[in-house]
Write an enzyme that holds these catalytic residues in place. Structure first.
Site, PDB file in Angstrom:
ATOM      1  N   ASP A 117       0.868  -0.982  -0.134  1.00 22.91           N
ATOM      2  CA  ASP A 117      -0.054   0.107  -0.097  1.00 22.91           C
ATOM      3  C   ASP A 117       0.810   1.174  -0.033  1.00 22.91           C
ATOM      4  OD1 ASP A 117      -2.262   1.813   0.480  1.00 22.91           O
ATOM      5  OD2 ASP A 117      -3.451  -0.067   0.838  1.00 22.91           O
TER       6      ASP A 117
ATOM      7  N   ALA B 113      -8.160  -3.330   1.332  1.00 24.39           N
ATOM      8  CA  ALA B 113      -7.385  -4.713   1.598  1.00 24.39           C
ATOM      9  C   ALA B 113      -6.230  -4.630   0.809  1.00 24.39           C
ATOM     10  CB  ALA B 113      -8.135  -5.873   2.166  1.00 24.39           C
ATOM     11  N   LYS B 114      -6.430  -4.510  -0.325  1.00 24.47           N
ATOM     12  CA  LYS B 114      -5.541  -4.692  -1.408  1.00 24.47           C
ATOM     13  C   LYS B 114      -4.980  -6.134  -1.591  1.00 24.47           C
ATOM     14  CE  LYS B 114      -4.439   0.313  -2.113  1.00 24.47           C
ATOM     15  NZ  LYS B 114      -5.176   0.992  -1.162  1.00 24.47           N
ATOM     16  N   ARG B 115      -5.915  -7.169  -1.391  1.00 23.31           N
ATOM     17  CA  ARG B 115      -5.343  -8.534  -1.252  1.00 23.31           C
ATOM     18  C   ARG B 115      -4.980  -9.052  -2.712  1.00 23.31           C
ATOM     19  NH1 ARG B 115      -4.860  -6.781   3.394  1.00 23.31           N
ATOM     20  NH2 ARG B 115      -5.705  -7.761   5.250  1.00 23.31           N
TER      21      ARG B 115
END
Lengths: 332, 332
Positions: A117, B113-115
């Site tokens: 991120d 969450a940028k998973r």
């Protein structure tokens, strides 16, 4: 001691460049363990929360038996966050307890979280997983800065580089500050890893090669480069792409590789061996399901019942150690 | 109703294409809230666990006041997982309670969450955040498949595409199955987003353009494409790169954009307006710190004390709504 030196020394001590992935699905856990958790926790609540609490505790107890069985054999474990996030706060607690138990048993813990991120958000992730350790938490390092670390505190974690250097820098800063490590995704082990990673660039070369070069750059300098010539800024390079692993090994001589894809994903020991240098160092090979579920593998011809999963994991970890060492020596 | 249609209908109802990011750092929380949590929880334990429990509960109570202040104004909130992970299981619980409270107040919840992972791991992340909803959990949808969803259950989440299509497919499957949405990282708002996303390809075009094309492909078909011509498979496109946003808007006509970078990151309303179509739809603009910490902004000339953070957030959310609508109309 720097993360990378601690890791390499443990690899030399155990004569074993492999790591066990704790990708523990509830389906791997024998009924006896889950039933015991259900009986003990049934007073704790009901519904979805109870189910999550029971499954998460069962996963932790399964992990504990695995850790007891393999802690003398392997240098490290790699819990995979996804399987803990499935259970919300209960899974988070199971992750914390698993990581602490593993460190308490002398294992290096690599959080497989693939976080990435920007700005203050990346800092929060870095502090969550690569903080200084938390005072009063078993297995944690404590120390001067010990007040600010996250409870997930591990030795290293995996990081996704898609957001560019300011998405990775906060993790590198914590590596330098707290002697931690990261494994940046370069060439992953999955069948479609080439969709974006293998794209040919107008300037020549492929996306993953350029990322490997950046990882090598990021890993230079004081506080990162260790006594064995490797950096604490490491890379993920799949065992399923041996030609690329060999090329990357030659290209990024100071970058240590975490090699997933061995075992259940179909990568062989020969594929994994391509990631090692001529001294037999430079990489650590991961296996998850093939160890956690070894009891059910045809290799052992029904020798193990489900309840014997830990003994089977120990046997499989030893077999894997021998197979990988053999393949590395054959490559030299 | 499909996720994308629910989102667009809420945007039309509120006349507000903006979302508030709940990137709540403990530093944002006024002492009165944290002190109250400390007094209530002091019997719960000591050391690192107590501190984590107090901070996480304080963050949840701060979020609740923000949600109460903005729930009539904005269609959605976007809690940022990193700020909850910092507190281990206590942060996880604060996230679950925040998401449930927001849904209970009629807000759409997008987990930032940028998973991104592979195979069964990506499935676990998808089930954790985009499951069918959990029976017995307030604000959750329940329903037929309600037994298997994760506690984090949200309406949508952000996803990192670096691992290729088999890292994204499990999320898309859950979008189709449970009427959820994803926002795939295409062109992020940070200064170094160009490091890898802007690389020129040998085949022509840039990495982020090719990824935008893939997102557009993935979003076709039944169960994904909604009544307004947009798909539940959406993209993240930063407000800090208006030229690229404009080009992507023309290029991927059925891909809805989440636009971060407005406010504290320096992206203006004009930059954000480039992400909208000629009908004033097609995007939702995020602001986090500029709303959560509005009380301290020079714009309000000391009108608000720290304890008035919720009233200031309401005023800023209304100001932002007006500014963005004005910019969109000016662009038409």
């Amino acid at each position: 001691m720097l993360f990378i030196d601690r890791l390499i020394e443990r690899i030399i001590e155990t004569k074993n460049p492999s790591v066990i992935g704790l990708d523990t699905s509830i389906g791997f856990v024998p009924p006896r363990i889950r039933d015991a958790c259900e009986q003990e926790l049934s007073r704790a609540g009901a519904g979805a929360h109870l189910r999550a609490a029971v499954d998460a505790e069962a996963i932790y107890r399964f992990n504990r038996e695995i850790i007891d069985a393999i802690s003398g054999i392997v240098p490290a474990v790699k819990p995979q966050m996804a399987f803990y996030e499935l259970y919300g706060q209960y899974g988070a607690e199971a992750f914390v307890k698993t990581a602490n138990y593993a460190r308490h048993r002398g294992l290096i813990v690599i959080a497989d979280a693939k976080r990435g991120d920007i700005g203050s958000t990346a800092e929060a992730y870095a502090d969550a997983f690569l903080g200084p350790g938390v005072k009063g938490v078993e297995g944690s390092e404590g120390g001067e800065g010990g007040e600010s670390g996250g409870l997930y505190c591990c030795d290293a974690m995996t990081v996704n580089p898609y957001l560019g250097i300011d998405g990775v820098k906060p993790f590198i800063d914590n590596c330098r500050k707290y002697k931690k490590g990261i494994f940046v995704l370069v060439k992953t082990s999955n069948p479609s890893s080439g969709d974006f990673q293998d794209l040919e660039l107008a300037s020549g070369g492929k996306v993953y090669e350029l990322i490997a070069d950046r990882v090598a750059q990021w890993g230079q300098g004081e506080g990162l480069l260790g006594a064995y010539g490797y950096s604490s800024i490491c890379a993920v390079v799949g065992a399923t792409y041996p030609a690329q692993a060999k090329e990357l090994r030659a290209r990024a001589k100071r970058v240590f590789f975490l090699v997933p894809g061995y075992g259940a994903q179909g990568g062989g020991a020969e594929g994994a061996a391509a990631a090692f240098d001529s001294a037999g160092l430079g990489a650590i090979v991961n296996a998850s399901r093939s160890v956690l579920c070894a009891w059910s593998h045809e290799r052992w011809g029904g020798k193990y019942a489900h309840d014997d999963f830990a003994a089977a994991a120990e046997a499989e970890a030893l077999r894997m150690k021998s197979e990988i060492n053999h393949a590395i020596n054959a490559t030299d």
